[in-house]
Motif scaffolding. Structure first.
Motif, PDB file in Angstrom:
ATOM      1  N   UNK A 169      -5.101   6.234  -0.398  1.00  0.00           N
ATOM      2  CA  UNK A 169      -4.338   4.984  -0.580  1.00  0.00           C
ATOM      3  C   UNK A 169      -4.532   4.422  -1.641  1.00  0.00           C
ATOM      4  N   UNK A 170      -3.205   3.984  -2.458  1.00  0.00           N
ATOM      5  CA  UNK A 170      -3.268   3.317  -3.750  1.00  0.00           C
ATOM      6  C   UNK A 170      -2.820   1.908  -3.282  1.00  0.00           C
ATOM      7  N   UNK A 186       0.737  -1.197   0.123  1.00  0.00           N
ATOM      8  CA  UNK A 186      -0.166  -0.031   0.231  1.00  0.00           C
ATOM      9  C   UNK A 186       0.979   1.266   0.033  1.00  0.00           C
ATOM     10  N   UNK A 187       0.452   2.220  -0.850  1.00  0.00           N
ATOM     11  CA  UNK A 187       1.133   3.411  -0.880  1.00  0.00           C
ATOM     12  C   UNK A 187       0.107   4.451  -0.205  1.00  0.00           C
ATOM     13  N   UNK A 188       0.539   5.155   0.837  1.00  0.00           N
ATOM     14  CA  UNK A 188      -0.291   6.207   1.497  1.00  0.00           C
ATOM     15  C   UNK A 188       0.064   7.568   1.182  1.00  0.00           C
ATOM     16  N   UNK A 189      -0.736   8.176   0.345  1.00  0.00           N
ATOM     17  CA  UNK A 189      -0.278   9.636  -0.267  1.00  0.00           C
ATOM     18  C   UNK A 189      -1.533  10.548   0.400  1.00  0.00           C
ATOM     19  N   UNK A 209      -4.779  16.180  -4.536  1.00  0.00           N
ATOM     20  CA  UNK A 209      -4.835  15.051  -5.392  1.00  0.00           C
ATOM     21  C   UNK A 209      -3.569  14.940  -6.248  1.00  0.00           C
ATOM     22  N   UNK A 210      -2.671  16.138  -6.124  1.00  0.00           N
ATOM     23  CA  UNK A 210      -1.548  16.046  -7.208  1.00  0.00           C
ATOM     24  C   UNK A 210      -0.670  14.888  -6.695  1.00  0.00           C
ATOM     25  N   UNK A 211      -0.254  14.775  -5.318  1.00  0.00           N
ATOM     26  CA  UNK A 211       0.490  13.640  -4.888  1.00  0.00           C
ATOM     27  C   UNK A 211      -0.025  11.936  -5.258  1.00  0.00           C
ATOM     28  N   UNK A 212      -1.473  12.234  -5.336  1.00  0.00           N
ATOM     29  CA  UNK A 212      -2.113  10.802  -5.648  1.00  0.00           C
ATOM     30  C   UNK A 212      -1.645  10.749  -7.310  1.00  0.00           C
ATOM     31  N   UNK A 213      -1.786  11.319  -8.252  1.00  0.00           N
ATOM     32  CA  UNK A 213      -1.768  11.668  -9.605  1.00  0.00           C
ATOM     33  C   UNK A 213      -0.291  11.175  -9.958  1.00  0.00           C
ATOM     34  N   UNK A 214       0.481  11.814  -9.177  1.00  0.00           N
ATOM     35  CA  UNK A 214       2.095  11.525  -9.343  1.00  0.00           C
ATOM     36  C   UNK A 214       2.408   9.966  -8.991  1.00  0.00           C
ATOM     37  N   UNK A 215       2.115   9.699  -7.882  1.00  0.00           N
ATOM     38  CA  UNK A 215       2.136   8.118  -7.684  1.00  0.00           C
ATOM     39  C   UNK A 215       1.654   7.300  -8.545  1.00  0.00           C
ATOM     40  N   UNK A 216       0.373   7.422  -9.114  1.00  0.00           N
ATOM     41  CA  UNK A 216      -0.126   6.478  -9.755  1.00  0.00           C
ATOM     42  C   UNK A 216       0.396   6.617 -11.291  1.00  0.00           C
TER      43      UNK A 216
END
Length: 776
Positions: free
Chosen positions: A770-771, A731-734, A739-746
């Motif tokens: 979480x992703x 799990x990656x907890x962002x 939502x910028x960090x979520x988009x970058x991680x994905x």
């Protein structure tokens, strides 16, 4: 349809009430007997169009204001006669109504409301919205707009400037030394000239021109000489304004003439729609319904009523004539409703052939007639003179001359006004003559001879209006197939007549008459019982429908509650498994520490396999499944198997009878052999030496609070460690944030070669913050 029929059936009153629902005066004038049609195609088209309108009115009120007759304006424009602002506003109004109706039809189409017959009248029109815009840009409700042309704007600006100068000059005059000479300190207009009110005694001392005198004679309205030249200048400008306005209107008239054909079609279509909606609105008011009209057959009007009797007062009757029935003879007491029934039949036919909803319940069927004749007099009158009888016979004679097999003939109190025996014989003869011409007849009568007449012919049936002997009053209920009986003896008995007198009268009346009355009484009893059974059936049906609706609602509620319970159970199971996974990580971490301190017999793949056994159970909606193997397989200790009932893989440790002991990760349990399916043995891979880092790799990476670039670098390093640790899912907890960090991680995960897939976290996992990543 002759005028007498229209008047005696009071269809002219129906048309008057119908016209009240039309918007245009032109439509109101066209609502007359000419709307009755005997062409099946035209009638069917009218009925279907009105049915479309009724459908629309069930959803919303349709506004048709602004529909006016512009045909005269179009003709004037075509011959070059200038149209005025009022005429252009009427043209604009009808174009605006066309545009609004087009939008309404689009809304109904978007809502998937099926309209087949009306929209074509609007959708099929040419688009001349440009003319609407030109008129709107040229004039308002009263005059040509200033911006209609640059020249007009300049002239009117100059006029405003000059008028302001005059007002300033006149204000100086009325505030100066001339105040005592004035009746009032105001500026007014006379003959389009600016004047001030001067006392008559100072008329000679005031320098100006007299334009008017007050009613009292004490005041003269004078234009000061100082304003004369200025007013003349304004008048010159106004002449220029009139010339420019006329030029603009002529130009707009020419543009209107170019669209004359399109405007004429628009006028015709909108007035036709106005007529259709007038019929639909009137039908709604009386509670009318769509009839089925056929060229052959009979007449069926369920729960029919007279449209001019208030709904709460009317008694509804089923009127039925099958195809084989050519005549209905209605008997019963005076004021019992015979004439109302006669008029109801005639009006229903006329209304159906005019495209108007008929006063009956759904399911009515009406045969089309090319001619309808009626002879309806004032049968309620006490006086029945020879002149009255002659008038009826003259009218009936004319009907007999022209009636044919396509005619409906309505005869009220047939043969009345003369000797009963002769009148009854004449009535039977008239009916026989019309039957020979295959006319359809509905007749009312008092004569008992006509009751038995129907039994001699298969194409004639009896009907009667019911009379309540207990209350000595009619019920206004129509009894089809039953002749009316004489209630003289029963009424006399209720009124206290001596029994001996009544019994003597019965003997004088004869046995046959008594038998007929007994038969009629029996028929009435059976009919009442049938009606009561029908009412009971309707009541039970309504109760059944209500119960069905209630049960359907309860079932929907139960299903929703069941799904809610399932969801709660899944969430609770996920939480339990998540807690177990966290505890397992703690145990595995401890084992790692032990290994680093010298416990070499604990292998990495054993630790990871035990952890994965827990992870694989996450998100299972039901821990145990009902899946079983289709074919029996030989299971032996050491076999790798799929445990179908739990959706896991394991190793068989021992087999005893129909059960086997299976090791699934850290769990050891007994299952039935039917729940196991042997796995194909994979080729032995060459052992790969992996270096175990000094620090334990967690199953989750928390990036909250990290800068964007640093977070991605940290994620890259973490995934390398995950690969070395052979984790299947992490799990990656962002966090949620912007939502910028979520988009970058994905985006990073999408391009990573060792990432199989990823998804957003479930609500129990942290949701959008979480992703969850699945590794290859």
């Amino acid at each position: 349809m002759n005028d007498r029929t229209i008047t005696t059936l009071e269809f002219d009153k129906i048309l008057a009430m119908l016209s009240e629902n039309a918007e245009s005066e032109k439509t109101k004038k066209s609502i007359n007997p000419s709307i009755i049609s005997s062409d099946i195609g035209s009638v069917t088209q009218m009925i279907n169009e009105v049915d479309d309108a009724l459908t629309m009115l069930r959803f919303k009120n349709i506004e048709l204001g602004g529909i006016t007759d512009i045909k005269g304006h179009i003709k004037r424009a075509e011959i070059g006669s200038m149209l005025g602002v009022a005429e252009f506003n009427e043209i604009k109004s009808i174009l605006n109504r066309k545009r609004m109706l087009s939008n309404v039809f689009d809304e109904f189409e978007a809502d998937e409301v099926e309209l087949t017959y009306i929209p074509v009248y609007i959708n099929g029109l040419p688009d001349i919205h440009y003319l609407y815009k030109r008129i709107s840009e040229t004039c308002d409700d009263a005059r040509v707009l200033d911006h209609a042309s640059d020249t007009l704007l300049r002239i009117r600006s100059k006029i405003s400037s000059e008028e302001e100068k005059i007002r300033d000059r006149l204000n100086d005059i009325i505030r100066g030394n001339n105040q005592k000479k004035l009746s009032d300190s105001i500026i007014t207009m006379r003959n389009n000239r600016y004047v001030v009110p001067v006392k008559v005694e100072y008329q000679g001392e005031f320098n100006g021109i007299v334009h008017d005198l007050s009613a009292s004679g004490q005041t003269v309205y004078m234009e000061p000489m100082a304003a004369v030249e200025m007013t003349n200048q304004i008048q010159t400008l106004r002449d220029e304004e009139d010339t420019e306005v006329e030029r603009i209107l002529y130009q707009l008239t020419a543009e209107t003439a170019e669209a004359a054909s399109e405007l004429s079609k628009t006028d015709d279509s909108l007035h036709h729609i106005d007529m259709v909606f007038a019929k639909a609105k009137y039908g709604n008011k009386i509670g009318g319904t769509k009839p089925e009209v056929m060229t052959t057959g009979g007449i069926y009007l369920p729960a029919a009523f007279h449209p001019m009797i208030p709904s709460e007062e009317s008694v509804r009757n089923d009127i039925a004539m099958d195809e084989a029935t050519r005549a209905v003879i209605i008997t019963g007491p005076n004021t019992g409703g015979k004439t109302v029934t006669l008029k109801t039949v005639g009006l229903s036919v006329l209304m159906a052939q005019s495209g108007i909803p008929v006063p009956a319940r759904d399911g009515s069927v009406i045969r089309l007639f090319s001619k309808i004749y009626s002879d309806i007099g004032d049968e309620q009158s006490i006086e029945q003179s020879l002149s009255t009888f002659s008038s009826h016979m003259t009218n009936i004679t004319g009907i007999l001359d022209v009636a044919d097999d396509d005619s409906l003939v309505l005869l009220d109190e047939l043969g009345a006004g003369t000797d009963p025996e002769e009148g009854a014989a004449l009535a039977i003869s008239i009916i026989e003559y019309l039957l020979a011409k295959s006319s359809t007849i509905v007749a009312t009568t008092h004569y008992p001879q006509l009751k038995s007449y129907s039994y001699t012919r298969e194409d004639v049936i009896n009907a009667s209006v019911e009379f309540d002997v207990d209350t000595l009053s009619p019920t206004y209920r129509l009894l089809m197939g039953i002749p009316g009986k004489s209630n003289a003896f029963e009424i006399s008995n209720k009124l206290g007549m001596k029994p001996a007198v009544i019994e003597r009268a019965r003997n004088l009346a004869g046995r046959d008459s008594s038998d007929v009355n007994d038969m009629i009484s029996a028929l009435e009893r059976h009919t009442k019982k049938a009606q009561q059974n029908e009412e009971d059936t309707d009541r039970v049906l309504k109760e059944s429908k209500a119960l069905h609706s209630e049960l359907s609602t309860a079932l929907d509620d139960y299903r929703a509650y069941r799904e809610k319970l399932k969801k709660n159970a899944r969430d609770q199971a996920n939480r339990i498994i998540k807690d177990s996974e966290i505890k397992a990580e703690e145990v595995i971490g401890t084992l790692h520490d032990m290994k680093e301190k010298g416990a070499e017999n604990i292998q990495d793949h054993e630790i990871i396999e035990q952890k994965k056994a827990l992870s694989d159970s996450y998100h299972q909606e039901e821990l145990k499944r009902t899946e079983r193997t289709e074919a029996k397989e030989a299971i032996h200790p050491g076999d790798e198997v799929d445990v179908l009932s739990y959706g896991q893989k394991g190793e068989v440790l021992n087999v005893e009878g129909d059960e086997a002991t299976v090791q699934m990760g850290i769990i050891k349990m007994k299952v039935e052999l039917s729940e196991l399916k042997k796995r194909k043995k994979a080729k032995a891979d060459r052992p790969v030496a992996r270096r175990v880092g000094k620090s334990h790799v967690q199953r989750a990476l928390d990036l909250r609070g990290e800068r964007y670039e640093e977070a991605l670098n940290k994620l890259d390093r973490y995934l390398d460690q995950v690969i070395l640790s052979n984790y299947n899912e992490v799990e990656i907890i962002h966090g949620k944030g912007t939502g910028a960090l979520q988009k970058g991680v994905q985006k990073f995960l999408k391009n990573h070669s060792r990432v199989r897939s990823f998804r957003g976290g479930a609500p129990s996992e942290g949701g959008f913050g979480v992703t969850v990543v699945e590794m290859k």
